[in-house]
Design an enzyme around this catalytic site. Structure first.
Site, PDB file in Angstrom:
ATOM      1  CE  LYS A 165      83.902  10.496  13.131  1.00 34.08           C
ATOM      2  NZ  LYS A 165      83.822  11.085  14.001  1.00 34.08           N
ATOM      3  CG  HIS A 205      82.259   6.826  12.288  1.00 37.47           C
ATOM      4  ND1 HIS A 205      84.307   6.564  12.777  1.00 37.47           N
ATOM      5  CD2 HIS A 205      82.348   7.799  13.530  1.00 37.47           C
ATOM      6  CE1 HIS A 205      84.276   6.657  13.697  1.00 37.47           C
ATOM      7  NE2 HIS A 205      83.227   6.621  13.833  1.00 37.47           N
TER       8      HIS A 205
END
Ligand code: NAD
Length: 221
Positions: free
Chosen positions: A133, A129
């Site tokens: 995040k 990600h």
């Protein structure tokens, strides 16, 4: 018209959800809720009277947001990940749909991985990600591991490896290994638009569900 409020509206996902709701013929965006925009959830619920709240905020506030909306009789579609789902079980007053991943490709990845887990000797999960995040491992990876364990209880939970780098959006790879072979199943969300058809589907269906809490987009397809 379904009256929709979005919490986390100034965030990466929230902004995309607001655009998607504004583009839907059967929905009206009635509130953009976010401390960054100076609008508080309770105030917005009292004044704008939405039918559905879509929450893409942060793990620390998602539970309070869900409880506030349900107590006000407002259905909730939750995309926020990284909080304990048990904290919102047993709430009554409105329905909740939550999904760790609203992209159809990720739902299919989870289904295929669970099926493959029955037949391959062992598996590991890599989730990748963007570097802002907040939660780790991702909700999608945790859900994938749970579904794989449920399909093949004797093999245990597959280990999860997390990668956070600029340039990434949301990606997951399940690698299964057996004698002389591996099988790789991979999903890539390269744009946040990938989540929008799933989010809009949940907004349309949440009021008519018979269960107060539904976890996973697969139950709405
Ligand atoms: P982000 O940091 O860009 O946005 C979060 C927003 O929430 C910020 O604007 C912040 O000001 C706001 N916020 C903070 N406190 C709040 C409160 N009390 N009420 C309302 N808003 C508040 O994060 P993001 O990248 O948009 O991701 C949001 C969440 O969605 C994360 O948990 C992420 O993991 C999850 N996510 C889920 C899916 C899915 O398909 N389920 C897909 C992508 C991201």
């Amino acid at each position: 018209m379904i009256r929709v409020a979005v919490s986390g509206a100034a965030g990466r996902m929230g902004e995309t959800v607001c655009e998607a709701v504004e583009g839907a013929q059967d929905m009206e965006l009635v509130a953009r809720i976010d401390p960054a925009l100076g609008l508080d959830l309770s105030a917005a619920l009292g004044v704008q009277h939405p039918d559905v709240l879509v929450d893409f905020s942060i793990p620390a506030t998602a539970v309070a947001n869900i409880k506030t909306a349900v107590a006000a009789g407002v259905h909730v579609v939750v995309g926020t990940t990284g909080f304990d789902v048990d904290e919102v079980r047993g709430l009554s007053g409105a329905n909740i749909v939550m999904a760790p991943n609203f992209a159809i490709g990720a739902v299919l990845l989870m289904e295929f991985a669970a099926r493959a887990a029955k037949y391959m000797r062992s598996a590991e999960i890599i989730e990748l990600h963007h570097d802002r995040k907040l939660d780790k491992p991702s909700g999608t990876a945790k859900r994938t591991a749970e579904l794989m364990q449920a399909a093949a209880p004797d093999k245990g939970l597959p280990p999860i490896h997390s990668i956070r780098l600029p340039g990434l959006v949301a990606h997951e790879e399940v690698i299964l290994g057996d004698l002389g072979q591996t099988l790789t199943i991979r999903h890539d969300s390269i744009d946040r638009e990938s989540f929008m058809p799933g989010v809009l589907l949940a907004v349309r269906k949440v009021a008519s569900l018979s269960e107060p809490l539904t976890i996973g987009l697969e139950h709405l397809l």
